[in-house]
Design a protein around this motif. Structure first.
Motif, PDB file in Angstrom:
ATOM      1  N   TYR A 276       0.938  -1.220  -0.097  1.00 14.82           N
ATOM      2  CA  TYR A 276      -0.175  -0.218  -0.277  1.00 14.82           C
ATOM      3  C   TYR A 276       0.931   1.214   0.038  1.00 14.82           C
ATOM      4  O   TYR A 276       1.596   1.323   0.342  1.00 14.82           O
ATOM      5  N   THR A 277       0.393   2.362  -0.280  1.00 16.80           N
ATOM      6  CA  THR A 277       0.881   3.310  -0.655  1.00 16.80           C
ATOM      7  C   THR A 277       0.114   4.695  -0.576  1.00 16.80           C
ATOM      8  O   THR A 277      -1.125   4.861  -0.370  1.00 16.80           O
ATOM      9  N   MET A 278       0.615   5.306   0.592  1.00 14.28           N
ATOM     10  CA  MET A 278      -0.262   6.538   0.774  1.00 14.28           C
ATOM     11  C   MET A 278      -0.237   7.563  -0.837  1.00 14.28           C
ATOM     12  O   MET A 278       1.391   8.336  -0.814  1.00 14.28           O
ATOM     13  N   ALA A 279      -1.059   8.092  -0.701  1.00 16.84           N
ATOM     14  CA  ALA A 279      -0.768   8.872  -2.331  1.00 16.84           C
ATOM     15  C   ALA A 279      -1.042  10.825  -1.340  1.00 16.84           C
ATOM     16  O   ALA A 279      -1.018  11.036  -0.447  1.00 16.84           O
ATOM     17  N   ALA A 280      -1.226  11.780  -2.056  1.00 15.88           N
ATOM     18  CA  ALA A 280      -0.967  12.566  -2.129  1.00 15.88           C
ATOM     19  C   ALA A 280      -1.972  13.669  -1.663  1.00 15.88           C
ATOM     20  O   ALA A 280      -3.271  12.841  -1.969  1.00 15.88           O
ATOM     21  N   ARG A 281      -2.180  14.731  -0.464  1.00 13.94           N
ATOM     22  CA  ARG A 281      -4.035  15.228  -0.774  1.00 13.94           C
ATOM     23  C   ARG A 281      -4.749  15.897  -1.945  1.00 13.94           C
ATOM     24  O   ARG A 281      -3.846  16.167  -2.203  1.00 13.94           O
ATOM     25  N   ALA A 282      -6.288  15.406  -2.236  1.00 12.32           N
ATOM     26  CA  ALA A 282      -6.243  15.506  -3.643  1.00 12.32           C
ATOM     27  C   ALA A 282      -7.473  17.010  -2.990  1.00 12.32           C
ATOM     28  O   ALA A 282      -7.622  17.299  -1.729  1.00 12.32           O
ATOM     29  N   GLU A 283      -6.498  17.557  -4.059  1.00  8.63           N
ATOM     30  CA  GLU A 283      -7.666  19.095  -3.540  1.00  8.63           C
ATOM     31  C   GLU A 283      -8.733  19.290  -5.237  1.00  8.63           C
ATOM     32  O   GLU A 283      -8.903  18.909  -5.551  1.00  8.63           O
ATOM     33  N   ALA A 284     -10.009  20.057  -4.015  1.00  7.99           N
ATOM     34  CA  ALA A 284     -10.533  20.029  -4.735  1.00  7.99           C
ATOM     35  C   ALA A 284     -10.884  20.466  -5.758  1.00  7.99           C
ATOM     36  O   ALA A 284     -10.680  22.343  -5.983  1.00  7.99           O
ATOM     37  N   PRO A 285     -11.795  20.959  -6.750  1.00 10.43           N
ATOM     38  CA  PRO A 285     -11.879  21.289  -8.464  1.00 10.43           C
ATOM     39  C   PRO A 285     -12.376  22.979  -7.909  1.00 10.43           C
ATOM     40  O   PRO A 285     -13.387  22.896  -7.269  1.00 10.43           O
TER      41      PRO A 285
END
Length: 254
Positions: A200-209
């Motif tokens: 498992y990998t930890m993805a970066a924080r997703a920013e709202a469009p």
């Protein structure tokens, strides 16, 4: 009847001079010298004198006259300059400065030994040039032999023992087979020969469009200065201060 066949006064006759057509010659291959002009004129005819216009002379490589290249001063005549007397201020002459001794450079109190009789005095002179090249050793060049240890000179010494260093040949750490040890082998990854575990990998924080452009806030607007829907912006003024001696307006109420 035979005379009427010929027209004119010409009749066939023997030629007076040679004719080129009567000879088996090359014909007009050779050019006859012209009778006009000066060049290659026929020598059998008279030739009038010919005159030609000479061309422009060649420019000399080095002109000895200055020509109009130099602007001559109009005040200079053939007898000299046509000017009145002119005076100029000459600069200061350079004088050679000679440094001479002043009164403070003399010491008359030291001249007594040269004027009066004095006792003989002796001084230590410097080393002569002969001793400068003398290469004999001095007292510090000699060193006494040691009196301790096995290297004494002229004395008896006790037996001395020394500890020798460890030899790499035949010791316990000597590798007789010259084979690599366990640390020389690289450990094989377990996931190559066995089933691979989930990763498992930890993805970066997703920013709202959304729109990221800068927009003005409430403090950036000035509704009191709007004159589009009003005649002018609201203006506040101070009223006139009434005098104490003015009669107030009294309304009787019955």
């Amino acid at each position: 009847m035979a005379e009427e066949v010929w027209v004119g006064t010409w009749r066939p006759h023997r030629p007076r001079g040679p004719i080129m057509a009567l000879y088996s010659s090359p014909g007009p291959k050779y050019l006859i010298p012209p009778t006009t002009g000066f060049v290659r004129h026929t020598p059998t005819k008279l030739r009038a004198p010919a005159y030609s216009f000479r061309g422009a002379p060649m420019l000399l490589a080095e002109n000895c006259s200055p020509g109009p290249r130099y602007s001559v001063n109009p005040k200079i005549l053939r007898t000299g300059k046509d000017l009145g007397p002119a005076y100029s201020i000459l600069g200061r002459y350079r004088t050679k400065t000679i440094t001479t001794p002043g009164p403070g450079d003399y010491f008359p109190e030291k001249s007594s030994k040269h004027v009066f009789d004095s006792a003989p005095s002796h001084s230590i002179s410097a080393r002569t040039k002969t001793f400068r090249v003398d290469s004999t050793p001095g007292p510090a060049a000699y060193m006494l032999p040691v009196v301790m240890g096995p290297h004494t000179v002229g004395k008896a010494s006790q037996p001395s023992f020394s500890i020798k260093g460890r030899s790499r040949l035949g010791s316990f750490s000597d590798d007789l087979h010259k084979t690599p040890g366990p640390a020389a082998y690289r450990q094989t990854d377990v996931q190559v020969t066995k089933p691979k575990a989930p990763q498992y990998t930890m993805a970066a924080r997703a920013e709202a469009p959304g729109d990221k452009t800068l927009k003005p806030g409430p403090g950036a607007h000035s509704p009191e200065k709007v004159t589009v829907t009003k005649p002018c912006a609201p203006v506040v003024t101070f009223g006139i201060k009434h005098s104490d001696y003015m009669t107030p307006l009294v309304v009787d109420v019955e």
